[in-house]
Design a protein around this motif. Sequence first.
Motif, mmCIF file in Angstrom:
data_model
loop_
_atom_site.group_PDB
_atom_site.id
_atom_site.type_symbol
_atom_site.label_atom_id
_atom_site.label_comp_id
_atom_site.label_asym_id
_atom_site.label_seq_id
_atom_site.Cartn_x
_atom_site.Cartn_y
_atom_site.Cartn_z
ATOM 1 N N ILE A 57 0.833 -1.203 0.000
ATOM 2 C CA ILE A 57 0.000 0.000 0.000
ATOM 3 C C ILE A 57 0.868 1.254 0.000
ATOM 4 O O ILE A 57 0.467 2.305 -0.510
ATOM 5 C CB ILE A 57 -0.978 -0.002 1.207
ATOM 6 C CG1 ILE A 57 -1.998 1.128 1.061
ATOM 7 C CG2 ILE A 57 -0.238 0.111 2.519
ATOM 8 C CD1 ILE A 57 -2.873 1.033 -0.166
ATOM 9 N N ALA A 58 2.095 1.162 0.548
ATOM 10 C CA ALA A 58 3.011 2.306 0.497
ATOM 11 C C ALA A 58 3.355 2.646 -0.945
ATOM 12 O O ALA A 58 3.395 3.824 -1.332
ATOM 13 C CB ALA A 58 4.283 2.009 1.292
ATOM 14 N N PHE A 59 3.585 1.612 -1.763
ATOM 15 C CA PHE A 59 3.881 1.856 -3.173
ATOM 16 C C PHE A 59 2.664 2.436 -3.894
ATOM 17 O O PHE A 59 2.807 3.282 -4.788
ATOM 18 C CB PHE A 59 4.320 0.564 -3.855
ATOM 19 C CG PHE A 59 5.708 0.129 -3.490
ATOM 20 C CD1 PHE A 59 6.783 0.983 -3.654
ATOM 21 C CD2 PHE A 59 5.948 -1.136 -2.967
ATOM 22 C CE1 PHE A 59 8.080 0.597 -3.313
ATOM 23 C CE2 PHE A 59 7.227 -1.531 -2.622
ATOM 24 C CZ PHE A 59 8.293 -0.666 -2.797
ATOM 25 N N PHE A 207 -4.924 2.299 6.297
ATOM 26 C CA PHE A 207 -5.075 2.771 7.675
ATOM 27 C C PHE A 207 -4.332 1.885 8.677
ATOM 28 O O PHE A 207 -4.500 2.040 9.886
ATOM 29 C CB PHE A 207 -6.564 2.824 8.042
ATOM 30 C CG PHE A 207 -7.380 3.685 7.125
ATOM 31 C CD1 PHE A 207 -7.303 5.068 7.193
ATOM 32 C CD2 PHE A 207 -8.204 3.110 6.169
ATOM 33 C CE1 PHE A 207 -8.046 5.867 6.342
ATOM 34 C CE2 PHE A 207 -8.952 3.898 5.310
ATOM 35 C CZ PHE A 207 -8.877 5.286 5.390
ATOM 36 N N ALA A 208 -3.523 0.981 8.183
ATOM 37 C CA ALA A 208 -2.845 0.029 9.061
ATOM 38 C C ALA A 208 -1.424 0.444 9.428
ATOM 39 O O ALA A 208 -0.728 -0.296 10.128
ATOM 40 C CB ALA A 208 -2.827 -1.359 8.413
ATOM 41 N N PHE A 209 -0.971 1.606 8.975
ATOM 42 C CA PHE A 209 0.374 2.064 9.328
ATOM 43 C C PHE A 209 0.425 2.361 10.825
ATOM 44 O O PHE A 209 -0.495 2.961 11.385
ATOM 45 C CB PHE A 209 0.754 3.315 8.536
ATOM 46 C CG PHE A 209 0.935 3.073 7.064
ATOM 47 C CD1 PHE A 209 2.123 2.552 6.573
ATOM 48 C CD2 PHE A 209 -0.078 3.356 6.165
ATOM 49 C CE1 PHE A 209 2.295 2.324 5.220
ATOM 50 C CE2 PHE A 209 0.078 3.130 4.802
ATOM 51 C CZ PHE A 209 1.267 2.612 4.326
ATOM 52 N N THR A 210 1.510 1.964 11.470
ATOM 53 C CA THR A 210 1.644 2.148 12.919
ATOM 54 C C THR A 210 2.636 3.246 13.305
ATOM 55 O O THR A 210 2.731 3.606 14.466
ATOM 56 C CB THR A 210 2.098 0.832 13.570
ATOM 57 O OG1 THR A 210 3.346 0.413 12.991
ATOM 58 C CG2 THR A 210 1.052 -0.254 13.366
ATOM 59 N N SER A 211 3.379 3.772 12.321
ATOM 60 C CA SER A 211 4.389 4.793 12.611
ATOM 61 C C SER A 211 4.345 5.872 11.536
ATOM 62 O O SER A 211 4.477 5.564 10.343
ATOM 63 C CB SER A 211 5.786 4.171 12.679
ATOM 64 O OG SER A 211 6.800 5.149 12.653
ATOM 65 N N TRP A 212 4.166 7.117 11.977
ATOM 66 C CA TRP A 212 4.126 8.213 11.009
ATOM 67 C C TRP A 212 5.487 8.407 10.351
ATOM 68 O O TRP A 212 5.584 8.597 9.142
ATOM 69 C CB TRP A 212 3.689 9.509 11.687
ATOM 70 C CG TRP A 212 3.757 10.714 10.797
ATOM 71 C CD1 TRP A 212 4.632 11.753 10.878
ATOM 72 C CD2 TRP A 212 2.927 10.986 9.659
ATOM 73 N NE1 TRP A 212 4.398 12.667 9.872
ATOM 74 C CE2 TRP A 212 3.358 12.223 9.109
ATOM 75 C CE3 TRP A 212 1.872 10.316 9.050
ATOM 76 C CZ2 TRP A 212 2.762 12.788 7.987
ATOM 77 C CZ3 TRP A 212 1.279 10.882 7.923
ATOM 78 C CH2 TRP A 212 1.725 12.094 7.411
ATOM 79 N N SER A 213 6.568 8.355 11.137
ATOM 80 C CA SER A 213 7.902 8.536 10.557
ATOM 81 C C SER A 213 8.234 7.393 9.612
ATOM 82 O O SER A 213 8.850 7.592 8.562
ATOM 83 C CB SER A 213 8.960 8.641 11.660
ATOM 84 O OG SER A 213 9.017 7.443 12.419
ATOM 85 N N GLY A 214 7.829 6.156 9.987
ATOM 86 C CA GLY A 214 8.047 5.021 9.096
ATOM 87 C C GLY A 214 7.273 5.176 7.801
ATOM 88 O O GLY A 214 7.771 4.857 6.716
ATOM 89 N N GLN A 217 8.998 7.803 5.642
ATOM 90 C CA GLN A 217 10.241 7.247 5.107
ATOM 91 C C GLN A 217 9.938 6.301 3.953
ATOM 92 O O GLN A 217 10.611 6.343 2.908
ATOM 93 C CB GLN A 217 11.003 6.512 6.204
ATOM 94 C CG GLN A 217 12.342 5.944 5.738
ATOM 95 C CD GLN A 217 13.076 5.197 6.849
ATOM 96 O OE1 GLN A 217 12.613 5.164 7.996
ATOM 97 N NE2 GLN A 217 14.204 4.600 6.518
ATOM 98 N N ALA A 218 8.920 5.463 4.108
ATOM 99 C CA ALA A 218 8.549 4.527 3.047
ATOM 100 C C ALA A 218 8.062 5.256 1.806
ATOM 101 O O ALA A 218 8.395 4.878 0.681
ATOM 102 C CB ALA A 218 7.465 3.571 3.554
ATOM 103 N N ILE A 219 7.280 6.308 1.998
ATOM 104 C CA ILE A 219 6.762 7.070 0.851
ATOM 105 C C ILE A 219 7.908 7.718 0.089
ATOM 106 O O ILE A 219 7.941 7.717 -1.148
ATOM 107 C CB ILE A 219 5.748 8.135 1.318
ATOM 108 C CG1 ILE A 219 4.501 7.464 1.904
ATOM 109 C CG2 ILE A 219 5.363 9.043 0.160
ATOM 110 C CD1 ILE A 219 3.760 6.561 0.941
ATOM 111 N N LEU A 220 8.886 8.274 0.823
ATOM 112 C CA LEU A 220 10.015 8.915 0.147
ATOM 113 C C LEU A 220 10.833 7.885 -0.627
ATOM 114 O O LEU A 220 11.276 8.141 -1.749
ATOM 115 C CB LEU A 220 10.898 9.639 1.162
ATOM 116 C CG LEU A 220 11.804 10.742 0.576
ATOM 117 C CD1 LEU A 220 10.954 11.891 0.057
ATOM 118 C CD2 LEU A 220 12.788 11.253 1.606
#
Length: 512
Positions: A57-59, A207-214, A217-220
Motif C-alpha cells: 500500500i506504500a507503493f 489505515f494500518a500504518f503504525t508509525s508516522w515517521s516510518g 520514510q517509506a513514501i520517500l
Amino acid sequence: MSTTPIHLGNPEGKGLAAGTLGLWGSTVIGLASTAPVYSLVASLGWVVIAVGAQAPIAFILAFVPMLLIAFAYRELNNAVPDCGTTFTWGTKAFGPVVGWMGGWGVAVAGMVVLANLAQIASVYFWSLLGQDVTNNDLRVILVAVLFIAAMTWVSWRGVEIGERLQNVLLGVQYLALAVFLIAAVWQFATGSAPGATPFSWEWLNPFAFTSWSGFTQAILLALFIYWGWDTCLALNEETKDPKRIPGRAALLTTVILLVTYVSVTIAAMMYAGLGAKGTGLGNEANADNFFLAIKDGLLGPFGWVLVVAVIISAISSTQTTILPTARGTLAMGVYRALPAKFKDVHPVYKTPSFSTLVMGVVAVAYYVGMTLISDNILQDSILSLGLAIAFYYAITGFACVWYFREELTHSVRDFFFKGLFPLLGGIMLTAAFVQSAVDMWQPDYGNTVIWGIGGTFVVGIGSLGIGLVLMLLWYLFPRSKRFFRGESLNRETEVMVPEDPADFPRSIDGGL
C-alpha cells in the motif's frame, strides 16, 4: 520584467534530432529511466523495514502524487514542450530564481543516482564472476567508471541508438521480473518458499500504518523507485508529436510501474516473508541487495538470471538518467542560465554534446570522490535523493497551477488537470520533503553523523544549498544578466521548439 516575446528564429529548435521517438520509444525510455529491477533491489527491503506488511500500500500511496504531478507535466508540456522541463516551466511561472533552482534539482538527482547506479552495476558484475567485493574495492570503482563512460558515449552518440539499446535492455528486465514472479509464486504454492507468508488484504489497508515517521520514510523511498518517468518529457523536442506523445508516455509509464512494483512486492513478501533473519525482507543485511540474498534459493543454478537483470537495469538507467540532465542544462545554456557552451549540439548526432560530456565527467568525479572519502557518505546521499526529487516535482506541480491560473475556470477539465491535481501533488510532495528533512536531521538516521546531525540531512539539504551558491555566482557573470532580468526567458517567450518550419517566427534580435 520584459514581456515582449523573444522569437529565436530556429525552425529546428535547439538543434536536437526532432521526430525521433514515437509513443512506444518514449515509454520505453521512461520505463528504462526508472530502472524497475534495480529500483526494487535498492528499495524494497528498506520499505519493508520501515512499514512492514504495509509495503504494497506504500507503493500505491506513493503513486498518487506521482500521477498528480504527471498530469502537471502533461499540461505544461502541451503548452510549452521544451526540453528544459522544470527549469523552463518554473521560470515562466515564478521567475528566474525558482526556475534555476528547479533545474538544479533535476541535475542533483541525476548526478547522485548515477553514482549509485554505476556502483550497483559494478558490484553485481563482480558477483556474477564469483568475486566477493566491497563497495570501495578498486575493482568496483574501475568498472563503475567504465559503465558511466560507456553510457555517456551512448547518450552522446544519439537518441536513436539509445532507444534501440533500451528496447533490448528493458525487455530483459521484464523477462527477469516475470521469471521472479512465477518462481516465487510457485515455491509459495508448493510450500518450498523459505518465508512462506499467505497473502493478506491487510497489506493493502491504508489505515494500518503504525508509525508516522516510518510511513513518510517509506513514501520517500517509494517516490525514488517511481522517479525517472519524466525523462519522457525531457525528450519532448525529439518526439514525433512533442505536445501530446510525451505526456501520454509519462502517464502510461507511471501506470505500468505501479502494476510492476505492487505485484513484485506482494510476490516477494509471499516468498521471503517479513522476518529480520535469513532471506526475510526485514533483514537489514540484505536490504541493499535483496536479489543476491534469494537468487540461489529461488532459481538454483539459474540464480545468475537475477544478477544479470540487476546489472542490465542499472546500466540501462545510467544511460537514460544522463538524457534529461543533459537536456536540462542544454536549455539552461540556451536561455542564458548557464555558460553558452552548454547549448552546444553535435552537428551530426543532434545531441547536447557538451552538456552530455559534462554530466558524465561530473558523475565520475562525484562517484570516485565520495567513494574514496567515505562509502557511507555516498550511501547517505542515496538516502537523501528523495529530497531533490520531491523538490523539483513539487516546483513543477505549483508551476502548473500558477502558469494556468487564468484558465482554471474555463472548464471542469482545466480546473482538475491544470489546477487541483497538480496543486495536491505539489502539497503532498512538499509535506514529504519537510517531514523527511526533519527525520533526516536526527543523528541516528542513515550511516553518518556530520556536525552532530544526520549526515543524510547535511548531504541532501547541502546539495540543494550548493545550487543556490552556484546560482549567485552565475549572477555575477555578464551573460546571466538577461536571464535574471527576465528577458531571455519569461512567460511570453517563444521557446525553441521544433515546430513546423513554415510556422516558426523569424528572429527579431539575432537570438539570445
